[in-house]
Design a protein around this motif. Structure first.
Motif, PDB file in Angstrom:
ATOM      1  N   GLN A 210       0.824  -1.349   0.047  1.00 17.30           N
ATOM      2  CA  GLN A 210       0.162  -0.035   0.005  1.00 17.30           C
ATOM      3  C   GLN A 210       0.734   1.343   0.051  1.00 17.30           C
ATOM      4  O   GLN A 210       0.649   2.182  -0.757  1.00 17.30           O
ATOM      5  CB  GLN A 210      -1.026  -0.067   1.179  1.00 17.30           C
ATOM      6  N   GLY A 211       1.995   1.230   0.796  1.00 18.99           N
ATOM      7  CA  GLY A 211       2.904   2.476   0.857  1.00 18.99           C
ATOM      8  C   GLY A 211       3.441   2.466  -0.408  1.00 18.99           C
ATOM      9  O   GLY A 211       3.815   3.627  -0.890  1.00 18.99           O
ATOM     10  N   LEU A 212       4.130   1.480  -0.920  1.00 21.56           N
ATOM     11  CA  LEU A 212       4.741   1.564  -2.622  1.00 21.56           C
ATOM     12  C   LEU A 212       3.705   2.345  -3.550  1.00 21.56           C
ATOM     13  O   LEU A 212       4.073   3.362  -4.259  1.00 21.56           O
ATOM     14  CB  LEU A 212       5.150   0.263  -2.783  1.00 21.56           C
ATOM     15  N   SER A 213       2.438   1.812  -3.353  1.00 21.11           N
ATOM     16  CA  SER A 213       1.434   2.191  -4.380  1.00 21.11           C
ATOM     17  C   SER A 213       1.095   3.690  -4.301  1.00 21.11           C
ATOM     18  O   SER A 213       1.189   4.448  -5.190  1.00 21.11           O
ATOM     19  CB  SER A 213       0.145   1.408  -4.375  1.00 21.11           C
ATOM     20  N   GLU A 214       1.219   4.201  -2.920  1.00 22.67           N
ATOM     21  CA  GLU A 214       1.046   5.782  -2.511  1.00 22.67           C
ATOM     22  C   GLU A 214       2.343   6.400  -3.219  1.00 22.67           C
ATOM     23  O   GLU A 214       1.864   7.405  -3.682  1.00 22.67           O
ATOM     24  CB  GLU A 214       0.600   5.967  -1.331  1.00 22.67           C
ATOM     25  N   ARG A 215       3.228   5.885  -2.896  1.00 23.66           N
ATOM     26  CA  ARG A 215       4.559   6.627  -3.435  1.00 23.66           C
ATOM     27  C   ARG A 215       4.383   6.653  -4.891  1.00 23.66           C
ATOM     28  O   ARG A 215       4.969   7.829  -5.369  1.00 23.66           O
ATOM     29  CB  ARG A 215       5.783   5.957  -3.080  1.00 23.66           C
ATOM     30  N   PHE A 216       4.103   5.645  -5.759  1.00 27.11           N
ATOM     31  CA  PHE A 216       4.097   5.884  -7.015  1.00 27.11           C
ATOM     32  C   PHE A 216       2.915   6.761  -7.659  1.00 27.11           C
ATOM     33  O   PHE A 216       3.101   7.538  -8.576  1.00 27.11           O
ATOM     34  CB  PHE A 216       3.968   4.483  -7.663  1.00 27.11           C
ATOM     35  N   ASP A 217       1.908   6.748  -6.774  1.00 26.88           N
ATOM     36  CA  ASP A 217       0.732   7.503  -7.215  1.00 26.88           C
ATOM     37  C   ASP A 217       1.062   9.090  -7.065  1.00 26.88           C
ATOM     38  O   ASP A 217       0.938   9.897  -7.712  1.00 26.88           O
ATOM     39  CB  ASP A 217      -0.378   7.275  -6.407  1.00 26.88           C
ATOM     40  N   LEU A 218       2.072   9.393  -6.101  1.00 28.07           N
ATOM     41  CA  LEU A 218       2.597  10.651  -5.853  1.00 28.07           C
ATOM     42  C   LEU A 218       3.638  11.143  -6.837  1.00 28.07           C
ATOM     43  O   LEU A 218       3.589  12.292  -7.411  1.00 28.07           O
ATOM     44  CB  LEU A 218       3.435  10.625  -4.623  1.00 28.07           C
ATOM     45  N   LEU A 219       4.496  10.161  -7.331  1.00 28.21           N
ATOM     46  CA  LEU A 219       5.293  10.372  -8.444  1.00 28.21           C
ATOM     47  C   LEU A 219       4.599  10.761  -9.637  1.00 28.21           C
ATOM     48  O   LEU A 219       5.077  11.592 -10.531  1.00 28.21           O
ATOM     49  CB  LEU A 219       6.131   9.192  -8.771  1.00 28.21           C
ATOM     50  N   TYR A 220       3.484   9.800 -10.038  1.00 24.41           N
ATOM     51  CA  TYR A 220       2.639  10.298 -11.210  1.00 24.41           C
ATOM     52  C   TYR A 220       1.974  11.568 -11.026  1.00 24.41           C
ATOM     53  O   TYR A 220       2.157  12.348 -11.926  1.00 24.41           O
ATOM     54  CB  TYR A 220       1.342   9.148 -11.197  1.00 24.41           C
ATOM     55  N   ALA A 221       1.676  11.987  -9.891  1.00 23.82           N
ATOM     56  CA  ALA A 221       0.929  13.406  -9.856  1.00 23.82           C
ATOM     57  C   ALA A 221       1.982  14.439 -10.055  1.00 23.82           C
ATOM     58  O   ALA A 221       1.797  15.375 -10.502  1.00 23.82           O
ATOM     59  CB  ALA A 221       0.468  13.406  -8.216  1.00 23.82           C
ATOM     60  N   VAL A 222       3.314  14.234  -9.318  1.00 21.25           N
ATOM     61  CA  VAL A 222       4.363  15.213  -9.533  1.00 21.25           C
ATOM     62  C   VAL A 222       4.687  15.437 -11.159  1.00 21.25           C
ATOM     63  O   VAL A 222       4.866  16.382 -11.644  1.00 21.25           O
ATOM     64  CB  VAL A 222       5.494  14.780  -8.770  1.00 21.25           C
ATOM     65  N   LEU A 223       4.804  14.140 -11.838  1.00 16.50           N
ATOM     66  CA  LEU A 223       5.076  14.111 -13.261  1.00 16.50           C
ATOM     67  C   LEU A 223       3.883  14.951 -13.802  1.00 16.50           C
ATOM     68  O   LEU A 223       4.382  15.653 -14.975  1.00 16.50           O
ATOM     69  CB  LEU A 223       5.468  12.936 -13.746  1.00 16.50           C
TER      70      LEU A 223
END
Length: 334
Positions: A210-223
């Motif tokens: 769950q934490g990894l998915s949240e981090r990638f979602d954050l990366l997607y949002a930043v990009l």
């Protein structure tokens, strides 16, 4: 109160008689045989008798089980260890040992009735059919008879009384069973720990996912946010250049229209028939035409490469390399 008759005299039971009764197993009706187990209701049984009683109630030997105390009918619930999980009554065992020692001391002149030992069919020697097996060959580790020791194959071996070896090995086996039961308890505790650890691993893995998915979602949002910003920069530059070119085109159009009108006027002047009329019409027309031609040659123009947008090229190779090597832990981007 129980009494005993001696001729015409009636006397109360002796302390030894009362002790014998207290040391009697309610199942086999003989003196307790070690190990002695104590039930939750505080009554005692030979463990072998308790095992027989348990087996009669649990013929398929399922884990655990129940049976009733033969004295008070209390329901005894056993765990997975069966009767071996019951506590030994060491006090009763010690009293039995002391009682037997006292009986041996008083056996020569004592007329009191003693408990009969349990009847058992003693095996006979195969070599000497009339001899009971009464000794144990310590060298060969087999029970045998006295004749085998004197005349037979065990005459050069070291032997010991059968009862002594029997009690010793029975005690060793009982202790080994107790140790095994304790070991089984430790193994069960380890199994419980492994099950708890498995559940903890599953829970922790779920949290990590769950934490990894949240981090990638954050990366997607930043990009995505950065992409929108950079696209806006390109759009602004595009609008600025297009507006500049269109303004310049309007000025070019206005000058072209003026030049076209001047050209038409000059052409009409050339079509005049008389010299005087031509000279009057062309007096200022020649200079206007020359000035217009010169101004068109020096007209404002965009700088070379004005239309290019190469400076908006984004170098992402380094970021792509970092993302390709992304792994758990800290990542330093330089």
């Amino acid at each position: 109160m129980d009494v005993q008759r001696t001729g015409s005299m009636v006397r109360p039971p002796s302390p030894m008689d009362s002790l014998e009764k207290q040391l009697s197993c309610p199942i086999c009706l003989d003196m307790f045989t070690k190990p002695v187990v104590i039930l939750p209701c505080q009554h005692n049984l030979c463990r072998s008798c308790a095992s027989d009683l348990y087996d009669s109630r649990n013929p398929y030997r399922f884990s655990g089980g129940v049976f009733r105390c033969p004295t008070c009918r209390f329901e005894v619930v056993l765990d997975r260890h069966g009767v071996h999980g019951l506590q030994r009554n060491l006090l009763v065992e010690n009293i039995i040992d002391l009682y037997k020692q006292q009986q041996e001391v008083n056996s020569s002149g004592n007329t009191e009735t003693t408990l009969k030992p349990k009847e058992s069919k003693e095996p006979m020697c195969q070599e000497h059919e009339d001899e009971k097996i009464n000794i144990y060959c310590m060298t060969c580790q087999v029970p045998t008879c006295s004749m085998c020791k004197v005349f037979g194959q065990h005459k050069d071996c070291e032997v010991a009384p059968l009862a002594t070896v029997y009690q010793t090995q029975k005690g060793e086996l009982s202790n080994a069973i107790d140790t095994l039961v304790a070991s089984n308890g430790r193994l069960q505790a380890l199994l419980n720990q492994m099950e708890d650890a498995c559940r903890a691993v599953q829970d922790n893995a779920q949290h990590a996912k769950q934490g990894l998915s949240e981090r990638f979602d954050l990366l997607y949002a930043v990009l995505e946010e950065r992409k929108t910003f950079l696209l806006e920069q390109i759009g602004k530059e595009q609008d600025k250049k297009v507006a500049s070119l269109r303004a310049l085109a309007i000025r070019y159009g206005e000058r072209l229209q003026a030049s076209t009108e001047l050209t038409d006027t000059a052409v009409r002047a050339l079509e005049q028939g008389g010299a005087a009329e031509f000279l009057l019409a062309s007096k200022g027309l020649i200079s206007q035409t020359k000035d217009a031609a010169k101004s068109s040659l020096g007209q404002e123009r965009p700088e070379p490469g004005f239309e290019k947008m190469d400076h908006f090229t984004l170098a992402t190779e380094h970021v792509e390399a970092v993302l390709a090597k992304m792994d758990f832990g800290l990542i330093s981007i330089t």
